[in-house]
Scaffold this active site. Structure first.
Site, PDB file in Angstrom:
ATOM      1  N   GLY A 114      81.306 -28.655  32.693  1.00 18.25           N
ATOM      2  CA  GLY A 114      79.898 -28.662  32.333  1.00 18.25           C
ATOM      3  C   GLY A 114      79.518 -29.268  31.004  1.00 18.25           C
ATOM      4  O   GLY A 114      78.335 -29.312  30.665  1.00 18.25           O
ATOM      5  N   GLY A 115      80.477 -29.734  30.195  1.00 23.78           N
ATOM      6  CA  GLY A 115      80.145 -30.276  28.876  1.00 23.78           C
ATOM      7  C   GLY A 115      79.238 -31.490  28.947  1.00 23.78           C
ATOM      8  O   GLY A 115      78.253 -31.599  28.203  1.00 23.78           O
ATOM      9  N   ASP A 147      80.196 -30.454  41.940  1.00 24.46           N
ATOM     10  CA  ASP A 147      81.649 -30.413  41.816  1.00 24.46           C
ATOM     11  C   ASP A 147      82.217 -29.771  43.075  1.00 24.46           C
ATOM     12  O   ASP A 147      81.690 -28.745  43.546  1.00 24.46           O
ATOM     13  CB  ASP A 147      82.088 -29.625  40.573  1.00 24.46           C
ATOM     14  CG  ASP A 147      83.517 -29.963  40.177  1.00 24.46           C
ATOM     15  OD1 ASP A 147      83.692 -30.801  39.272  1.00 24.46           O
ATOM     16  OD2 ASP A 147      84.459 -29.403  40.786  1.00 24.46           O
ATOM     17  N   ARG A 166      85.333 -23.990  39.762  1.00 28.11           N
ATOM     18  CA  ARG A 166      84.873 -24.776  38.616  1.00 28.11           C
ATOM     19  C   ARG A 166      83.345 -24.804  38.558  1.00 28.11           C
ATOM     20  O   ARG A 166      82.751 -24.866  37.477  1.00 28.11           O
ATOM     21  CB  ARG A 166      85.439 -26.196  38.689  1.00 28.11           C
ATOM     22  CG  ARG A 166      86.909 -26.270  38.320  1.00 28.11           C
ATOM     23  CD  ARG A 166      87.519 -27.625  38.670  1.00 28.11           C
ATOM     24  NE  ARG A 166      86.832 -28.727  38.013  1.00 28.11           N
ATOM     25  CZ  ARG A 166      87.094 -29.139  36.786  1.00 28.11           C
ATOM     26  NH1 ARG A 166      88.030 -28.522  36.071  1.00 28.11           N
ATOM     27  NH2 ARG A 166      86.446 -30.163  36.259  1.00 28.11           N
ATOM     28  N   ASP A 192      81.894 -32.317  48.575  1.00 27.31           N
ATOM     29  CA  ASP A 192      82.963 -33.259  48.280  1.00 27.31           C
ATOM     30  C   ASP A 192      82.294 -34.538  47.795  1.00 27.31           C
ATOM     31  O   ASP A 192      81.540 -35.177  48.534  1.00 27.31           O
ATOM     32  CB  ASP A 192      83.796 -33.526  49.542  1.00 27.31           C
ATOM     33  CG  ASP A 192      85.020 -34.389  49.266  1.00 27.31           C
ATOM     34  OD1 ASP A 192      84.982 -35.227  48.337  1.00 27.31           O
ATOM     35  OD2 ASP A 192      86.021 -34.243  49.993  1.00 27.31           O
ATOM     36  N   GLY A 193      82.540 -34.891  46.547  1.00 28.37           N
ATOM     37  CA  GLY A 193      81.857 -36.037  45.959  1.00 28.37           C
ATOM     38  C   GLY A 193      82.057 -37.332  46.712  1.00 28.37           C
ATOM     39  O   GLY A 193      81.212 -38.229  46.668  1.00 28.37           O
ATOM     40  N   ASP A 241      82.820 -38.815  36.364  1.00 33.84           N
ATOM     41  CA  ASP A 241      83.912 -38.387  35.479  1.00 33.84           C
ATOM     42  C   ASP A 241      84.989 -37.770  36.368  1.00 33.84           C
ATOM     43  O   ASP A 241      84.975 -36.577  36.635  1.00 33.84           O
ATOM     44  CB  ASP A 241      83.378 -37.383  34.453  1.00 33.84           C
ATOM     45  CG  ASP A 241      84.432 -36.982  33.444  1.00 33.84           C
ATOM     46  OD1 ASP A 241      85.103 -37.880  32.902  1.00 33.84           O
ATOM     47  OD2 ASP A 241      84.589 -35.769  33.197  1.00 33.84           O
ATOM     48  N   CYS A 290      89.993 -39.000  31.398  1.00 34.53           N
ATOM     49  CA  CYS A 290      90.646 -38.619  30.140  1.00 34.53           C
ATOM     50  C   CYS A 290      92.123 -38.961  30.228  1.00 34.53           C
ATOM     51  O   CYS A 290      92.993 -38.170  29.855  1.00 34.53           O
ATOM     52  CB  CYS A 290      90.414 -37.149  29.815  1.00 34.53           C
ATOM     53  SG  CYS A 290      90.761 -36.004  31.148  1.00 34.53           S
TER      54      CYS A 290
END
Length: 418
Positions: free
Chosen positions: A222-223, A241, A246, A272-273, A290, A345
């Site tokens: 959530g950031g 998500d 999560r 499901d994205g 992301d 990341c």
């Protein structure tokens, strides 16, 4: 033989059975102790190799080739304590917080970059760049003059693409001071959110405009969703998500930082994205993708939920395919003219540039969609005082961990659907 006593007859019987005299009853001649009769169960007794060790071995093998001479410093930073930024919560009554953080020598790195861009614009407007180009025209033009010209040209682009509402404080390079835990205001909203400050760069690159419909396709924990809300200008924000657990964490973040009237404008889902285009295809002005990745810093430091665990080998190998599917869903969810920011990341080019390049090919070949890759090099120039960047990305930008500025890794690339 008839004269053999009882003990002699027993010895003869043992010899016939293949045992040596004096051996334990039931022992076989030539056999070792009974404990060696069975094959050792190596699967159960061999020492387990730590997942963090497997991760670092994998990184040494692949990233040393990709990053070259930069890898030793990056490797030194990865397993060390991560540096954080404090994202101010505009919804909390915390006007005292900026002054408190500035007294600790922390600065708002976004505001500093914006001021730097405005200075470059003033230099260009005053004609200093033009005079420098005239004096250094031809081969006599210096590198400094060329850099000033580039900065002056890109600074208006940056000034137009940053939200002045997003404020994030960081400590200077080499300063490892920790932020205090966030505190609630009178209404219970926390005053700031601690996160890797490099995670804000994809949000800034997205360049949300007033009344934009925005999709955060892989939103938890959530950031970045919270940072998007700090702009205060989203027309509608969809935070999705696939993980139910999560998504619960995402709800907790929203309840801790965002008032109810703003929360009600956010639609939180657990689709499901990869199938998002079947739900609401072609409807969003801005899409943030992301994706799940090898989370290199976590993999180098933590055994818990480490994707380099041997049981998760297949899952790790399938990551680039999952990432490609999610990016394609994000592209298809955007309107024509809409913008998509892809981020990870991870330092891996297989999860970064290669995924973007494959998505460009598929969009063109299978969907007849032309994609333009936006130039984000001005981010590298404007944020170089805060982050260490890799200058050789084929597409997008990459923040490298470094002991003096231990943020990241964070890769981000901006695409425009034509």
């Amino acid at each position: 033989m008839a004269a053999l006593g009882g003990r002699g007859r027993a010895a003869a019987a043992l010899l016939r059975r293949g045992a040596a005299p004096g051996a334990a009853p039931g022992a076989i001649l030539g056999a070792g102790p009974r404990r060696h009769r069975h094959k050792e169960k190596w699967a159960a007794t061999a020492p387990r190799i730590a997942s963090t060790r497997l991760a670092l071995h994998h990184f040494d093998t692949s990233y040393s080739l990709h990053l070259g001479a930069l890898w030793p410093s990056v490797r030194a930073g990865l397993p060390c304590e991560q540096k954080y930024g404090a994202l101010l919560n505009n919804f909390a009554a915390a006007d005292h917080v900026p002054q408190e953080l500035e007294l600790l020598n922390a600065t708002d790195f976004i505001s500093e970059a914006s001021q730097k861009a405005q200075q470059w614009q003033r230099v260009g407007a005053a004609g200093e760049v033009a005079r420098g180009c005239q004096e250094g025209s031809g081969e006599g033009r210096t590198v400094m003059q060329a850099e000033i010209m580039t900065q002056a040209e890109t600074s208006p682009l940056f000034s137009a693409s940053i939200s002045s509402k997003i404020k994030c404080y960081t400590f200077p390079r080499g300063d490892i001071t920790r932020f205090r835990p966030a505190r609630p205001d009178a209404l219970g909203l926390l005053d700031y959110y601690l996160m890797d400050a490099a995670s804000l760069l994809p949000v800034l690159a997205l360049n949300v405009q007033p009344d934009d419909f925005v999709l955060d396709l892989c939103a938890a924990p959530g950031g970045k969703t919270l940072a998007l809300l700090q702009t205060g200008i989203c027309g509608h924000l969809a935070a999705n998500d696939v993980s139910i657990s999560r998504t619960k964490r995402l709800y907790q973040i929203l309840h801790s930082y965002v008032p109810k009237e703003v929360r009600d404008t956010v639609s939180v889902t657990s689709y499901d994205g990869r199938d998002w285009d079947q739900v609401k295809g072609g409807t969003f002005h801005k899409v943030l993708v992301d994706v799940p990745c090898t989370t290199d810093r976590h993999s180098a430091m933590e055994e818990d939920s480490n994707i380099f665990h041997k049981r998760r080998t297949k899952e790790r190998q399938m990551l680039p395919m999952l990432q490609l599917q999610l990016l394609m869903a994000g592209i298809l969810a955007a309107k024509p003219g809409g913008e998509v920011v892809y981020s990870t990341c991870s330092l891996s080019p297989l999860q970064n540039e290669c995924v973007v390049e494959r998505a460009l090919d598929i969009a063109e070949a299978q969907f007849n969609i032309s994609i333009h890759v936006e130039d984000l090099s001005h981010f590298r120039m404007l944020f170089q005082d805060t982050f260490s960047f890799f200058s050789d990305c084929r597409l997008g930008e990459l923040v490298l961990p470094h002991l003096t500025a231990n943020f990241g890794p964070m890769y981000f690339c901006k695409l425009r659907r034509m």
